[in-house]
Enzyme design. Sequence first.
Site, PDB file in Angstrom:
ATOM      1  CG  ASN A   6       4.796  -5.229  -1.808  1.00  0.00           C
ATOM      2  OD1 ASN A   6       4.368  -5.385  -0.669  1.00  0.00           O
ATOM      3  ND2 ASN A   6       5.117  -4.034  -2.292  1.00  0.00           N
ATOM      4  CE  LYS A   8       2.024  -2.677  -3.962  1.00  0.00           C
ATOM      5  NZ  LYS A   8       1.965  -1.562  -4.901  1.00  0.00           N
ATOM      6  CG  HIS A  90       7.508  -0.187  -2.353  1.00  0.00           C
ATOM      7  ND1 HIS A  90       6.564   0.730  -2.782  1.00  0.00           N
ATOM      8  CD2 HIS A  90       7.301  -1.307  -3.084  1.00  0.00           C
ATOM      9  CE1 HIS A  90       5.815   0.175  -3.715  1.00  0.00           C
ATOM     10  NE2 HIS A  90       6.243  -1.060  -3.917  1.00  0.00           N
ATOM     11  CD  GLU A  92       2.832   1.362  -3.038  1.00  0.00           C
ATOM     12  OE1 GLU A  92       2.774   0.570  -2.087  1.00  0.00           O
ATOM     13  OE2 GLU A  92       2.418   1.091  -4.185  1.00  0.00           O
ATOM     14  CD  GLU A 163       8.803  -2.349  -7.202  1.00  0.00           C
ATOM     15  OE1 GLU A 163       8.093  -3.313  -7.499  1.00  0.00           O
ATOM     16  OE2 GLU A 163       8.625  -1.671  -6.190  1.00  0.00           O
ATOM     17  N   GLY A 169       1.146  -0.252  -9.946  1.00  0.00           N
ATOM     18  CA  GLY A 169      -0.297  -0.198  -9.710  1.00  0.00           C
ATOM     19  C   GLY A 169      -1.084   0.512 -10.799  1.00  0.00           C
ATOM     20  CB  SER A 205       1.781  -2.883 -14.099  1.00  0.00           C
ATOM     21  OG  SER A 205       1.184  -1.825 -13.374  1.00  0.00           O
TER      22      SER A 205
HETATM   23  C1  PEP Z   1       4.959  -3.009  -6.162  1.00  0.00           C
HETATM   24  O1  PEP Z   1       4.295  -2.227  -5.481  1.00  0.00           O
HETATM   25  O2  PEP Z   1       6.046  -3.421  -5.749  1.00  0.00           O
HETATM   26  C2  PEP Z   1       4.404  -3.435  -7.443  1.00  0.00           C
HETATM   27  C3  PEP Z   1       5.221  -3.929  -8.318  1.00  0.00           C
HETATM   28  O3  PEP Z   1       3.044  -3.257  -7.608  1.00  0.00           O
HETATM   29  P1  PEP Z   1       2.168  -3.654  -8.902  1.00  0.00           P
HETATM   30  O4  PEP Z   1       2.641  -5.001  -9.380  1.00  0.00           O
HETATM   31  O5  PEP Z   1       0.772  -3.686  -8.401  1.00  0.00           O
HETATM   32  O6  PEP Z   1       2.419  -2.595  -9.913  1.00  0.00           O
END
Ligand code: PEP
Length: 247
Positions: A6, A8, A90, A92, A163, A169, A205
């Site tokens: 992803n 972003k 998601h 976000e 998630e 993040g 992460s």
């Molecule tokens: C995400 O935003 O879907 C995600 C998993 O981000 P990160 O790997 O940076 O935590």
Amino acid sequence: MLIVGNWKMNGDRASNVQLLRALLEAGETPCSLAICAPHVYLADCAAQLHGSAISLGAQDVSQHERGAYTGEVSAAMLADIGCRYVIVGHSERRVGHHESDALVAAKLRRAWEAGLTPILCTGETRDEYYEGRTQVVLRAQLRGALAGISATADAVALIVAYEPVWAIGTGLAATPSLVQEVHQFLRRELAQLLPRRVPLLYGGSMKPDTAAALLALPDVDGGLVGGASLNAREFLAIANAAKQSPA
Ligand code: PEP
């Protein structure tokens, strides 16, 4: 096993070309790969990935079919440009754009109508985690998103990602034991809603040094990778940490 990047709101035309070139030059990995690029770059990515084994996805989709919705991108447009996947719900977007379960449900339906496979994101916030509400939150997200789909359930393709919002993040991935426990829970919940096995991705992460333990868990079918997907070496290291499995 499926590893989805992803991106972003990152990258530009030149860096996208470099990143995809590095992934394409790496050849086979022990799992399937997909990248979800910003809408504006999807056509470029589709052209570069054409004929390759790497699939393309979008990061969001409109809940509307077509028409006077300035700035929106429809599921049919995503399919037309060559997308196979679309991320829906998601955190976000749920948190930053106040997306409700009802809106997520409407987006899933548009994705299915266009023949896309949605990647439905679920996850609890840090407060919900510490209050011991993870299962309650995930159950509500699944039921809200999938309400009333049983009539068409045979036809729909779906991937669910767990998630935890507190892991996205932050560099703080959930522990393998927590991920397995939650994925087992999701598996049981989904079995009550859909007649077939739904691939489950872990996201939050995921990095090369944490990937192997997470991807080896019995109820993990792949990963949704944010930050580490922007670096070809890290993304490929995660992909290479994956074993073959049925996702
Ligand atoms: C995400 O935003 O879907 C995600 C998993 O981000 P990160 O790997 O940076 O935590």
